[in-house]
Design a protein around this motif. Structure first.
Motif, mmCIF file in Angstrom:
data_model
loop_
_atom_site.group_PDB
_atom_site.id
_atom_site.type_symbol
_atom_site.label_atom_id
_atom_site.label_comp_id
_atom_site.label_asym_id
_atom_site.label_seq_id
_atom_site.Cartn_x
_atom_site.Cartn_y
_atom_site.Cartn_z
ATOM 1 N N THR A 1 -2.074 6.352 -3.064
ATOM 2 C CA THR A 1 -2.035 6.346 -1.408
ATOM 3 C C THR A 1 -1.852 7.787 -0.980
ATOM 4 O O THR A 1 -1.137 8.608 -1.343
ATOM 5 C CB THR A 1 -0.966 5.321 -0.707
ATOM 6 O OG1 THR A 1 -1.298 4.001 -1.441
ATOM 7 C CG2 THR A 1 -1.239 5.415 0.523
ATOM 8 N N ALA B 1 -5.025 -2.963 5.036
ATOM 9 C CA ALA B 1 -4.249 -2.796 3.759
ATOM 10 C C ALA B 1 -4.693 -4.175 2.904
ATOM 11 O O ALA B 1 -4.535 -3.656 1.636
ATOM 12 C CB ALA B 1 -2.710 -2.673 4.198
ATOM 13 N N LEU C 1 0.770 -1.230 0.073
ATOM 14 C CA LEU C 1 -0.039 -0.214 0.114
ATOM 15 C C LEU C 1 0.857 1.375 -0.100
ATOM 16 O O LEU C 1 0.474 2.204 -0.480
ATOM 17 C CB LEU C 1 -0.780 -0.019 1.266
ATOM 18 C CG LEU C 1 -1.864 0.999 1.154
ATOM 19 C CD1 LEU C 1 -3.082 0.908 0.274
ATOM 20 C CD2 LEU C 1 -2.659 1.156 2.598
#
Length: 214
Positions: A108, A183, A102
């Motif tokens: 992100t 995640a 992630l």
């Protein structure tokens, strides 16, 4: 909790983390506050699956290494969390696969890296800051944590792994597990159009459990 019990608990949770594949080799590290205000810290270069309670690195309340093996090279990172979050009683840092993945995705959000997919991610982890890549052990990592001024209990280190601080060791481990599972969910749901919790739902969880969320 006395130091003997805390030493045993650190080794217990570290072995559990290792056995479940949340961190491998000699990666990952844990620290926890002792009754006298010092710290017990996992040593450098040792698998979390094979820790010896008697050889954990011990620091006194002034930050001096007083016994045990040499501590993890991420000691400045741990210290920065204790300095900026007075409630912190333990810090866990792993290289868990889904959290690391992630941290590498361009979409992100640096201010809120962990999507609020479940109530428990909000309750146990809160907002997670994504920090830039630093060479492991670089004191600049600690400076980046200090720059957050205690506003985050968890961070993702880009291309490296998650770090979580909480009130005690068990809570820190549980929060880390929640971070990794969330995640994993985020990666599984990527591109699916799945709906995270909306603002009203997040607010309801925050009010119900009197949580930090800014």
């Amino acid at each position: 909790m006395n130091d003997t019990k805390l030493r045993e608990d650190i080794c217990h949770w570290a072995a559990s983390i290792f056995e479940r594949g949340l961190t491998g080799g000699a990666s990952g590290n844990i620290s926890a506050r002792t009754e006298d205000g010092g710290l017990l810290v996992t040593p450098t270069g040792v698998s979390m699956g094979r820790l010896d309670p008697a050889r954990l690195s011990q620091f006194d309340a002034d930050g001096r290494h007083i016994s045990g093996d040499a501590p993890t090279k991420e000691m400045p990172l741990h210290a920065a969390f204790y300095e900026t979050r007075a409630s912190a009683g333990a810090v866990v840092h792993l290289h868990s696969t889904h959290s690391v993945a992630l941290s590498m995705l361009p979409e992100t959000d640096p201010d809120n890296a962990l999507p609020p997919l479940t109530a428990y991610s909000v309750m146990r982890v809160g907002k997670v800051a994504l920090l830039p890549f630093f060479v492991p052990g670089d004191p600049a990592t600690a400076d980046a944590v200090r720059g957050l001024a205690g506003r985050r209990a968890a961070v993702l280190l880009a291309n490296h792994g998650p770090v979580v601080a909480s009130r005690d060791l068990e809570a820190a481990v549980f929060a880390m597990e929640e971070l990794e599972e969330t995640a994993k969910l985020a990666l599984l749901l990527r591109g699916s159009g799945a709906r995270p919790l909306d603002t009203a739902q997040i607010d309801a969880v925050i009010r119900r459990y009197d949580l930090e969320w800014d």
